[in-house]
Design an enzyme around this catalytic site. Structure first.
Site, PDB file in Angstrom:
ATOM      1  N   HIS A   1       0.862  -1.183   0.000  1.00 21.40           N
ATOM      2  CA  HIS A   1       0.000   0.000   0.000  1.00 21.40           C
ATOM      3  C   HIS A   1       0.900   1.235   0.000  1.00 21.40           C
ATOM      4  CE1 HIS A   1      -4.046   1.734   1.583  1.00 21.40           C
ATOM      5  NE2 HIS A   1      -3.403   2.634   0.852  1.00 21.40           N
TER       6      HIS A   1
ATOM      7  N   ASP B   1       1.576   3.507   3.213  1.00 22.12           N
ATOM      8  CA  ASP B   1       0.587   4.443   2.660  1.00 22.12           C
ATOM      9  C   ASP B   1       1.277   5.768   2.322  1.00 22.12           C
ATOM     10  OD1 ASP B   1      -1.870   5.234   1.759  1.00 22.12           O
ATOM     11  OD2 ASP B   1      -2.793   5.474   3.724  1.00 22.12           O
TER      12      ASP B   1
END
Length: 414
Positions: free
Chosen positions: A76, A290
């Site tokens: 991610h 992220d």
């Protein structure tokens, strides 16, 4: 296309091995040949501690007390080094990959954001091209499609203007143009058309994930029955736990069918929340970054899918305080698990290697094991800083952004 130079015969590495399984470290040898791990040999089983007998003629690199670990895997990740996946720029992707590779991340899922379909088209095309044409592009193991099929109530750092219900025609176009490239599809399961999208994902070997969702506990249970098996950034951008409505968070924590992610950058989750998730999910949780384009950059103003982000002391937020991704590489997340949260180093490495490899179904990744890809990291033992990185049997040199044939010593490159 920059080719990774490999020696004609085997290469033997010696050090303290953390194989990614979560087991105790051990002194041993890793034999590299043809871009793969030919053999892992514990020192105590070798015929003499200086060199494995059967590879006596192979060059040996002794890293002393340093750790040898699998390359880190970030499933991610949106951007870094000033670039973003949604830029749709091959040169930007290469710059981003070089930054993360220098910090030990050898596999990523290039993660998109909510935006106009044309922007997502361009992002997928650029990542697919880099994967197909550049040696360094092998770091991109596929796409994590995060959005636009999300809840408008929980946009997080996604642009609310472009959020929409799942569109099977879009998925069909993307899987046709980029076969086998989309690995994770994140959506809100309460949306109209979500069940059909999950069925489509499973039919095309795509992991269906829950995220940016206002689903009730019962709705998530139903979605598990459809085949949803993962949930992104646990606790962030989802209906929280309540004792009369456990919500998405309650379903994620209680159901073993769901794997999940945690962001341990220091501000996405309270330390107690990290501990709770690790205790309950155990081997069903991986660490992710992220990260957005400000990773590896100075504090300042950046943009994320058309929205202005302010980065102060490494924390990325919109003007209203909403968290807008993080700015660290996965190696820092590993250090944070160990140094801040008290996780053992073998467990921390597992959460960054074999567990995400299993979640994303990445074959030959995440373990130092016979037959696996020769993607590995050399960590110095005191502060766990990345010393060297190998990708597919080639050493990556961050100073030249190129691959080198061999190390002549622990201090120099040849």
């Amino acid at each position: 296309m920059t080719e990774c130079k490999r020696s004609a015969g085997p290469l033997v590495l010696k050090g303290t091995i953390l194989d990614g399984s979560g087991g105790d470290p051990f002194r041993g040898f890793i034999v590299i040949e043809g871009g793969r791990i030919a053999k892992v040999i514990a020192e105590e089983t070798a015929a003499g501690s200086g060199h494995p007998h059967e590879f006596a003629d192979a060059p040996l690199l002794d890293f002393g007390s340093s750790y040898l670990t699998p390359g880190f895997i970030d499933i991610h990740l949106h951007g870094g080094a000033g670039a973003d996946v949604m830029d749709g720029s091959a040169s930007g992707l290469i710059r981003m990959i070089r930054y993360y590779l220098a910090h030990g991340t050898t596999s990523i899922l290039a993660t998109t954001l909510t935006g106009p379909k044309a922007d997502i088209d361009r992002a997928l095309a650029a990542a697919f091209t880099v994967r197909q044409t550049e040696r360094i592009g092998s770091v991109i193991q596929g796409i994590h499609l995060e959005g636009p099929f999300l809840s408008p109530k929980w946009p997080g750092a996604q642009h609310p203007q472009w959020i929409c219900n799942p569109q099977i025609s879009w998925l069909n176009e993307w899987t046709s143009r980029f076969p086998g490239f989309i690995r994770i599809l994140t959506l809100a399961p309460e949306l109209e058309g979500a069940q059909e999208a999950v069925a489509y994902a499973l039919e095309h070997n795509i992991i269906a994930a829950c995220g940016h969702s206002d689903a009730t506990y019962d709705q998530v249970q139903n979605a598990i029955g459809w085949g949803i098996s993962h949930a992104v950034h646990c606790c962030n951008a989802m209906r929280p736990f309540h004792h009369r409505e456990p919500g998405v968070v309650g379903a994620v924590l209680l159901h073993d069918e769901l794997s999940t992610e945690i962001n341990v950058d220091g501000y996405h989750l309270h330390p107690a929340a990290v501990e709770l998730i690790l205790r309950l999910k155990r081997d069903r949780v991986c660490i992710i970054t992220d990260s957005m384009r400000a990773a590896g950059m100075t504090d300042g103003v950046y943009h994320l899918a058309g929205l202005e982000v302010h980065v102060k002391q490494g924390a990325a937020r919109f003007a209203d305080g909403t968290i807008a991704g993080s700015t660290i590489p996965l190696a820092q997340s590993v250090r944070n698990l160990v140094q801040t949260h008290g996780t053992s180093l073998p467990a921390a490495v597992k959460h960054a290697t074999s567990i995400p490899a299993g979640i994303a179904k990445l074959r030959g990744k995440g373990l130092l094991k016979d037959g696996y890809d020769a993607d590995l990291v050399v960590l110095e033992p005191e502060h766990l800083q990345v010393q060297r990185v190998m990708l597919g049997g080639g050493w990556f040199d961050p100073e030249t952004n190129d691959f080198v044939q061999a190390l002549i010593s622990r201090e120099g490159l040849l």
